[in-house]
Structures are given as C-alpha cells and as structure tokens.
Design a protein around this motif. Sequence first.
Motif, PDB file in Angstrom:
ATOM      1  N   GLY A  56      92.027 103.808 -21.817  1.00 55.95           N
ATOM      2  CA  GLY A  56      93.294 104.136 -21.242  1.00 55.95           C
ATOM      3  C   GLY A  56      94.383 103.515 -21.891  1.00 55.95           C
ATOM      4  O   GLY A  56      95.607 103.684 -21.712  1.00 55.95           O
ATOM      5  N   CYS A  60      96.163 105.354 -17.842  1.00 54.86           N
ATOM      6  CA  CYS A  60      94.928 106.236 -17.330  1.00 54.86           C
ATOM      7  C   CYS A  60      93.912 106.291 -18.344  1.00 54.86           C
ATOM      8  O   CYS A  60      94.277 106.734 -19.638  1.00 54.86           O
ATOM      9  CB  CYS A  60      95.469 107.653 -16.723  1.00 54.86           C
ATOM     10  SG  CYS A  60      96.487 107.304 -15.305  1.00 54.86           S
ATOM     11  N   SER A  61      92.686 106.456 -18.123  1.00 52.27           N
ATOM     12  CA  SER A  61      91.649 106.673 -18.987  1.00 52.27           C
ATOM     13  C   SER A  61      91.176 107.952 -18.525  1.00 52.27           C
ATOM     14  O   SER A  61      91.131 108.335 -17.294  1.00 52.27           O
ATOM     15  CB  SER A  61      90.508 105.592 -18.706  1.00 52.27           C
ATOM     16  OG  SER A  61      90.064 105.379 -17.328  1.00 52.27           O
ATOM     17  N   TYR A  78      90.597 111.698 -14.453  1.00 53.70           N
ATOM     18  CA  TYR A  78      91.502 110.726 -14.723  1.00 53.70           C
ATOM     19  C   TYR A  78      91.555 109.500 -13.809  1.00 53.70           C
ATOM     20  O   TYR A  78      91.401 109.708 -12.429  1.00 53.70           O
ATOM     21  CB  TYR A  78      92.886 111.236 -14.563  1.00 53.70           C
ATOM     22  CG  TYR A  78      93.181 112.044 -15.748  1.00 53.70           C
ATOM     23  CD1 TYR A  78      93.836 111.645 -16.964  1.00 53.70           C
ATOM     24  CD2 TYR A  78      93.231 113.649 -15.445  1.00 53.70           C
ATOM     25  CE1 TYR A  78      94.137 112.670 -18.062  1.00 53.70           C
ATOM     26  CE2 TYR A  78      93.402 114.360 -16.819  1.00 53.70           C
ATOM     27  CZ  TYR A  78      94.003 113.868 -17.982  1.00 53.70           C
ATOM     28  OH  TYR A  78      94.170 114.742 -18.806  1.00 53.70           O
ATOM     29  N   CYS A 157      99.189 109.608 -13.614  1.00 54.56           N
ATOM     30  CA  CYS A 157      98.648 109.841 -14.895  1.00 54.56           C
ATOM     31  C   CYS A 157      99.230 111.082 -15.692  1.00 54.56           C
ATOM     32  O   CYS A 157      99.131 111.130 -16.659  1.00 54.56           O
ATOM     33  CB  CYS A 157      97.195 110.195 -14.697  1.00 54.56           C
ATOM     34  SG  CYS A 157      96.171 108.856 -14.084  1.00 54.56           S
TER      35      CYS A 157
END
Length: 159
Positions: A56, A60-61, A78, A157
């Motif tokens: 991230g 967001c990752s 996400y 995200c």
Amino acid sequence: MIGASLLAGSLLVSGAGTAVAQAKPTLGPYGYGAVKLGMTVKQARATGDVVQKAPGGGGCSGWDLKKHATPKNSVGVYISPRVGVAAIYAAKGMKTPQGITIGSTTKQLKAAYPRIKKDFHGFYVITVPGNKKAYYNFTVTRGKVSEYGMALHAQDCFN
C-alpha cells in the motif's frame, strides 16, 4: 439396527449436501466467504484466504483471494488503512446472492436489481441488498456482465 444404519447414512448424505452448498460462497452482502468488507489487514490475513500482491505504501494495498488469483497487474481485493477491506471483485464462477455472475445478461441484471442505475462512468451501480454500507458495480460489455465487484460506500481506494 438396519433402521439406525439407514438413518445414519441419510444424515451423512444430507450433511454432504450442506457442505457442498457452503463450499460455494456468494459475493455479498458482507463479503466473500470469510473475507468481509471492513476487516483490517490483520483480520483479513487471519482468515487464511488472502495473499498480498501490491503493497500500500501508506495507501490501499492490493490482495487476491487465494482460491481466485487475478492476472498480473490486477488485484481482487483492496484493503484501506482507514476502512479495512474496501472492495472485493468477482472472479469467474462467483455469484451474487441474487444469482448474477460474469456472463449474466443486462436483462438478468435488471431483473435481479430492478432499481439499478447507470452512473456517469457507465457502470451499473446499486446498494447491496441487505448491506446499506456497500454497493455493487457492474461493467456490461456487449449486453453481458464482464466484470463486477462490491465496495464500501466509504472506500477510499479508487473513484
């Protein structure tokens, strides 16, 4: 003795049917299987059902559901540092509780969600039935659902 064996056999058969039905979770109204919208990274990891694909970097990752890997340069989940699991995208074979899958027709989509609206980006969008905190977004190409997912209204995200 025979009656008890028949009863035990029927219980095993009916139990197997339940296990098969539970093996195919739906996308909605709160998530997919054990992965639920709003879970923290730690909670999502603890399910054992996700694998990280993109860090991230403070935002967001990107993740995939282990059983539904996405192609390179894409993600299926996400996770936001602020709201947790923010969005889950469908893989082939997933369905909504209303039966919509990739490949469903626009007619089937509108029948399942009579109040669905097209947004200014061209996506069909509706609040998830049974979860007012989330929405579905469907991409329709040549009259069929080509992609869809669910996200929190509060997700941060993407647009």
